[in-house]
Write an enzyme that holds these catalytic residues in place. Structure first.
Site, short mmCIF file in Angstrom:
data_model
loop_
_atom_site.label_atom_id
_atom_site.label_comp_id
_atom_site.label_asym_id
_atom_site.label_seq_id
_atom_site.Cartn_x
_atom_site.Cartn_y
_atom_site.Cartn_z
N GLY A 1 0.90 -1.15 -0.59
CA GLY A 1 -0.14 0.21 -0.04
C GLY A 1 0.97 1.33 -0.42
CB ALA A 2 1.03 4.44 1.79
N GLY B 1 4.65 1.40 -0.24
CA GLY B 1 5.74 0.68 -1.08
C GLY B 1 5.75 -0.46 -0.95
N GLY C 1 -2.83 -3.02 -7.07
CA GLY C 1 -1.54 -4.03 -7.08
C GLY C 1 -1.66 -4.16 -8.39
CG ASP C 2 -5.66 -5.98 -9.98
OD1 ASP C 2 -5.18 -6.33 -9.75
OD2 ASP C 2 -6.50 -4.83 -10.32
#
Length: 317
Positions: free
Chosen positions: A230-231, A233, A259-260
């Protein structure tokens, strides 16, 4: 050529609010979109936006709206006909980037559907640089379907982005995938640690829990591991080393499909011959760019801030 497989595709409807989501209230949206979805479809959309050839393999009835959407944006789809229509998923986004998703279970695939889909994947994979097996498995499909498909692909370079029992099956020793892309929660399910807590620790600068789990998964599965956080990295672990990348500063609008897009960025970089650090840099840049866009929009190359991503080599021990 990058081939994607979406066993459980969707029509992704995104509703944008101008305030917080309130349960039980009547809320008026300030925007609404409908895009072809499912994790593999999103990867193909991002790859296509970068000008790289891609084929999206998916089950879909003739004339399904998802196929029409893919055709309009120029993504080549190789559809296996099924009886049921593709599911619709609904995403609600709030001004601060908070995202609420309502995902339908998907169309049932009978044994003939499953075999036809696997045959279509093997046929499409001829000559591909990567085959990406992405997303949940629909009703009727056994948890080891991806694992058996990896075997059928006969040494093709395969990336897998899934969760739950399907991820556990494909992460088993000896299956042969080249890359696994779990998020922190999925990595925790596989290795027995608290993924949410590890992601928060990573945001605070403590990478030890994630690195230990990703390293353990890489050693047990034999696959490289791209763990998105996520935020915070992402961490990338191979048998040659480990790297950590932090994303650029952005204003988040929607995390759906981020994520894709990270996986798409990784595959694009790898296909260009980039080394491990640059593969990770590109993956994180793509994920951040997607998060800054509304709904399930995918970024174009001019929106990718590679220079704003910091990559650090880590000691896997």
């Amino acid at each position: 050529m990058i081939v994607t497989v979406t066993a459980n595709p969707s029509l992704d409807r995104t509703v944008t609010l101008d305030g917080p989501l309130t349960r039980g209230a009547v809320l008026r949206a300030v925007g609404a979109t409908a895009e072809p979805g499912g994790k593999g479809v999103n990867v193909s959309r991002a790859v296509h936006a970068a000008g790289v050839p891609t084929v999206a393999v998916l089950p879909a009835p003739f004339g399904d709206p998802v196929l029409g959407c893919l055709d309009r944006i120029g993504v080549i789809a190789r559809a296996v006909p099924i009886a049921e229509e593709i599911r619709s998923n609904v995403t609600v986004t709030e001004p601060d980037g908070t995202t609420t998703k309502l995902n339908a279970p998907g169309a049932y695939l009978d044994p003939a559907d499953r075999e036809a889909l696997a045959d279509a994947v093997v046929a499409a994979a001829a000559g591909a640089d990567w085959v990406a097996l992405c997303g949940s498995l629909p009703p009727g499909v056994d948890a080891d379907w991806y694992a058996r498909l990896v075997a059928r692909l006969g040494g093709r370079r395969v990336a897998v982005d899934t969760s739950g029992p399907a991820l556990a099956a494909v992460a088993a020793p000896g299956v042969g995938a080249a890359l696994l892309k779990p998020n922190a929660e999925e990595l925790g399910e596989l290795t027995g640690f608290d993924g949410a807590a590890a992601e928060k620790a990573a945001e605070a600068g403590d990478l030890a829990p994630v690195l230990a789990a990703a390293g353990a998964l890489q050693r047990s599965s034999g696959a490289d591991v791209l763990a998105t956080l996520g935020a915070a990295g992402a961490v990338y672990v191979t048998d040659e080393g480990a790297w950590y990348a932090t994303p650029p500063k952005i204003v988040p609008r929607s995390t759906v499909g981020a994520g894709d897009c990270s996986l798409a960025g990784f595959l694009l970089a790898h296909s260009r011959g980039a080394g491990p650090a640059e593969r990770l840099r590109t993956a994180v840049a793509y994920g951040a760019a997607a998060t800054a866009l509304p709904g399930t929009a995918v970024p174009t190359p001019d929106q990718i801030a590679l220079g704003d991503v910091t990559v650090t080599a880590l000691d896997p021990a």
